[in-house]
Design a protein around this motif. Structure first.
Motif, short mmCIF file in Angstrom:
data_model
loop_
_atom_site.label_atom_id
_atom_site.label_comp_id
_atom_site.label_asym_id
_atom_site.label_seq_id
_atom_site.Cartn_x
_atom_site.Cartn_y
_atom_site.Cartn_z
N SER A 192 -8.64 3.16 4.51
CA SER A 192 -7.94 2.02 3.92
C SER A 192 -8.44 1.67 2.53
O SER A 192 -7.66 1.38 1.63
N PHE A 193 -9.75 1.70 2.34
CA PHE A 193 -10.32 1.16 1.10
C PHE A 193 -10.93 2.20 0.15
O PHE A 193 -11.16 1.89 -1.01
N GLY B 82 -13.52 3.42 13.93
CA GLY B 82 -13.70 2.16 13.20
C GLY B 82 -14.06 2.38 11.74
O GLY B 82 -13.46 1.77 10.85
N LEU B 83 -15.01 3.26 11.50
CA LEU B 83 -15.40 3.55 10.12
C LEU B 83 -14.28 4.25 9.36
O LEU B 83 -14.05 3.96 8.18
N ASP B 84 -13.58 5.17 10.03
CA ASP B 84 -12.52 5.90 9.33
C ASP B 84 -11.37 4.98 8.96
O ASP B 84 -10.76 5.15 7.91
N VAL C 112 -10.37 6.20 0.54
CA VAL C 112 -9.58 7.43 0.41
C VAL C 112 -8.14 7.14 0.01
O VAL C 112 -7.62 7.75 -0.93
N LYS C 113 -7.49 6.22 0.68
CA LYS C 113 -6.08 5.96 0.42
C LYS C 113 -5.79 5.58 -1.04
O LYS C 113 -4.84 6.11 -1.62
N PRO C 114 -6.56 4.71 -1.65
CA PRO C 114 -6.27 4.39 -3.06
C PRO C 114 -6.32 5.61 -3.98
O PRO C 114 -5.49 5.74 -4.89
N VAL C 115 -7.26 6.50 -3.74
CA VAL C 115 -7.37 7.71 -4.57
C VAL C 115 -6.16 8.62 -4.32
O VAL C 115 -5.55 9.13 -5.26
N PHE C 116 -5.83 8.82 -3.05
CA PHE C 116 -4.71 9.69 -2.72
C PHE C 116 -3.38 9.09 -3.20
O PHE C 116 -2.51 9.82 -3.67
N GLU C 117 -3.23 7.78 -3.07
CA GLU C 117 -2.00 7.13 -3.56
C GLU C 117 -1.84 7.33 -5.07
O GLU C 117 -0.73 7.53 -5.55
#
Length: 136
Positions: free
Chosen positions: A23-24, A16-18, A26-31
């Motif tokens: 989504s909010f 749940g936490l991951d 890690v993904k924006p930084v990696f994108e």
């Protein structure tokens, strides 16, 4: 029975936490840094293998011994956070050392997330299992 409760409770919190963190946070930084390398949809089998194995290791080294010895929750969080730092740090520093477009921002973001995710998941897993054990 206690081990099963501990495993699935810790896994549920971790998943749940991951989901939220990926989504909010890690993904924006990696994108931003390696967006062209990311899949549109993640691969379920490798994800499942990681989650199942990491939670088992977390329980083996942190949560199960904490339940047996009645360790305080601060120690549970710290030990799990250290394990998260090792796991996520190994991945991140290896990538930083070997991959052309890997960035320090990605390393810091993911390691901090791994520390937090591991610590909180183990803490809630042990705490919740203790409560369930008292109720039964």
């Amino acid at each position: 029975m206690t081990l099963i409760v501990l495993y699935f409770l810790t896994l549920a919190v971790f998943l749940g936490l991951d989901f939220l963190g990926l989504s909010f946070l890690v993904k924006p930084v990696f994108e931003r840094d390696i967006g062209t390398l990311l899949l549109d949809r993640f691969r379920i089998l490798p994800a499942f293998a990681f989650y199942a194995f990491f939670i088992a290791v977390l329980l083996y080294f942190v949560s199960w011994p904490a339940l047996k010895s009645e360790s305080d929750l601060g120690r549970v969080f710290l030990n799990a956070a250290l394990l998260g730092a090792v796991g996520y740090g190994t991945y991140e520093f290896t990538n930083l050392a070997t991959l052309k477009d890997w960035t320090a921002r990605m390393v810091v973001t993911d390691i901090v997330w791994g520390i937090t995710l591991s610590g909180v998941s183990a803490l809630v897993g042990v705490w919740g299992t203790r409560i369930i054990a008292q109720l039964t």
